[in-house]
Scaffold this motif. Sequence first.
Motif, mmCIF file in Angstrom:
data_model
loop_
_atom_site.group_PDB
_atom_site.id
_atom_site.type_symbol
_atom_site.label_atom_id
_atom_site.label_comp_id
_atom_site.label_asym_id
_atom_site.label_seq_id
_atom_site.Cartn_x
_atom_site.Cartn_y
_atom_site.Cartn_z
ATOM 1 N N UNK A 5 -15.626 -11.118 -10.290
ATOM 2 C CA UNK A 5 -14.282 -10.920 -9.786
ATOM 3 C C UNK A 5 -14.321 -10.845 -8.271
ATOM 4 N N UNK A 6 -13.206 -11.206 -7.654
ATOM 5 C CA UNK A 6 -13.161 -11.300 -6.198
ATOM 6 C C UNK A 6 -13.551 -9.998 -5.511
ATOM 7 N N UNK A 7 -12.892 -8.917 -5.837
ATOM 8 C CA UNK A 7 -13.253 -7.637 -5.243
ATOM 9 C C UNK A 7 -12.606 -6.503 -6.014
ATOM 10 N N UNK A 8 -13.083 -5.327 -5.797
ATOM 11 C CA UNK A 8 -12.481 -4.132 -6.384
ATOM 12 C C UNK A 8 -11.620 -3.473 -5.316
ATOM 13 N N UNK A 9 -10.418 -3.054 -5.708
ATOM 14 C CA UNK A 9 -9.467 -2.509 -4.753
ATOM 15 C C UNK A 9 -9.984 -1.243 -4.079
ATOM 16 N N UNK A 10 -9.717 -1.149 -2.776
ATOM 17 C CA UNK A 10 -10.072 0.033 -1.986
ATOM 18 C C UNK A 10 -8.880 0.952 -1.771
ATOM 19 N N UNK A 13 -9.333 4.639 -2.620
ATOM 20 C CA UNK A 13 -10.349 5.204 -1.730
ATOM 21 C C UNK A 13 -9.757 5.459 -0.346
ATOM 22 N N UNK A 14 -8.987 4.507 0.161
ATOM 23 C CA UNK A 14 -8.372 4.660 1.477
ATOM 24 C C UNK A 14 -7.419 5.852 1.503
ATOM 25 N N UNK A 15 -6.604 5.963 0.460
ATOM 26 C CA UNK A 15 -5.641 7.075 0.399
ATOM 27 C C UNK A 15 -6.372 8.414 0.362
ATOM 28 N N UNK A 16 -7.427 8.489 -0.449
ATOM 29 C CA UNK A 16 -8.189 9.743 -0.576
ATOM 30 C C UNK A 16 -8.851 10.132 0.744
ATOM 31 N N UNK A 17 -9.447 9.172 1.419
ATOM 32 C CA UNK A 17 -10.142 9.469 2.674
ATOM 33 C C UNK A 17 -9.158 9.840 3.786
ATOM 34 N N UNK A 26 0.723 5.785 2.459
ATOM 35 C CA UNK A 26 1.452 5.419 1.243
ATOM 36 C C UNK A 26 0.816 4.193 0.585
ATOM 37 N N UNK A 27 1.254 3.929 -0.642
ATOM 38 C CA UNK A 27 0.666 2.859 -1.432
ATOM 39 C C UNK A 27 0.803 1.484 -0.815
ATOM 40 N N UNK A 34 -6.045 -2.826 2.363
ATOM 41 C CA UNK A 34 -7.021 -3.323 1.389
ATOM 42 C C UNK A 34 -7.100 -4.842 1.434
ATOM 43 N N UNK A 35 -5.947 -5.496 1.510
ATOM 44 C CA UNK A 35 -5.913 -6.955 1.551
ATOM 45 C C UNK A 35 -6.626 -7.496 2.795
ATOM 46 N N UNK A 36 -6.358 -6.890 3.944
ATOM 47 C CA UNK A 36 -6.979 -7.353 5.187
ATOM 48 C C UNK A 36 -8.486 -7.099 5.186
ATOM 49 N N UNK A 37 -8.880 -5.942 4.687
ATOM 50 C CA UNK A 37 -10.313 -5.617 4.635
ATOM 51 C C UNK A 37 -11.062 -6.607 3.746
#
Length: 207
Positions: A5-10, A13-17, A26-27, A34-37
Amino acid sequence: MINESKHRSLQSYLIDQAKKINITLDGDKAKAIDSELNQVVDESRKFTDWYKKNSTQAELKIRLRPILEKYDLPILDLVFDEILRRAGNTSTPKSYWFVGASYGKGSEDQTERFITEGVWQNGYQDKRDELITFVTQLAGRFDLSYIKDKQLEDIDPFTVMGLFNRGITDDNRKAIAKELADFLDVDESVPDSFEGIPILNNQKSWF
């Protein structure tokens, strides 16, 4: 062949950090980050074992920095480490190419026998001349100097399979693998990625 699969969503993780440093994320914003990263990460994925190489890691970190700075998220090191951790320990299937266990279309599958006897046979014992001609022509087309300057009389299976498992560009690896697959009547398509497959030292590719 199994596709990764292309990638697992971050996003989570970003929200938690961000929350840990008293930043509300916010979401929608997390999704955008996440998309840009992952656009940046996908560029790195083009290189074999990208998450293990210092040079690729350094470039990746440089390219991640402005994205996080744009969103005022001072968590570069954390995000960088998480990306590498996931790449090295992902539970999603990766792309691998299994060397065939049959001798062409319509032949009996040899998988069980190979496993039981602990052997692998390429079924080309009576086609050495064809194989040598093919490898010689391939070496000329792809400028494989370690082969094309030799007067081949025979060749071992390790050198043959090493043709596309060397320190060359992924595009050339795919192209060589495609030609070898066509020659051996392999029906499976060439993998999109060779990530995780060890490569030969270019100076020691002849067995």
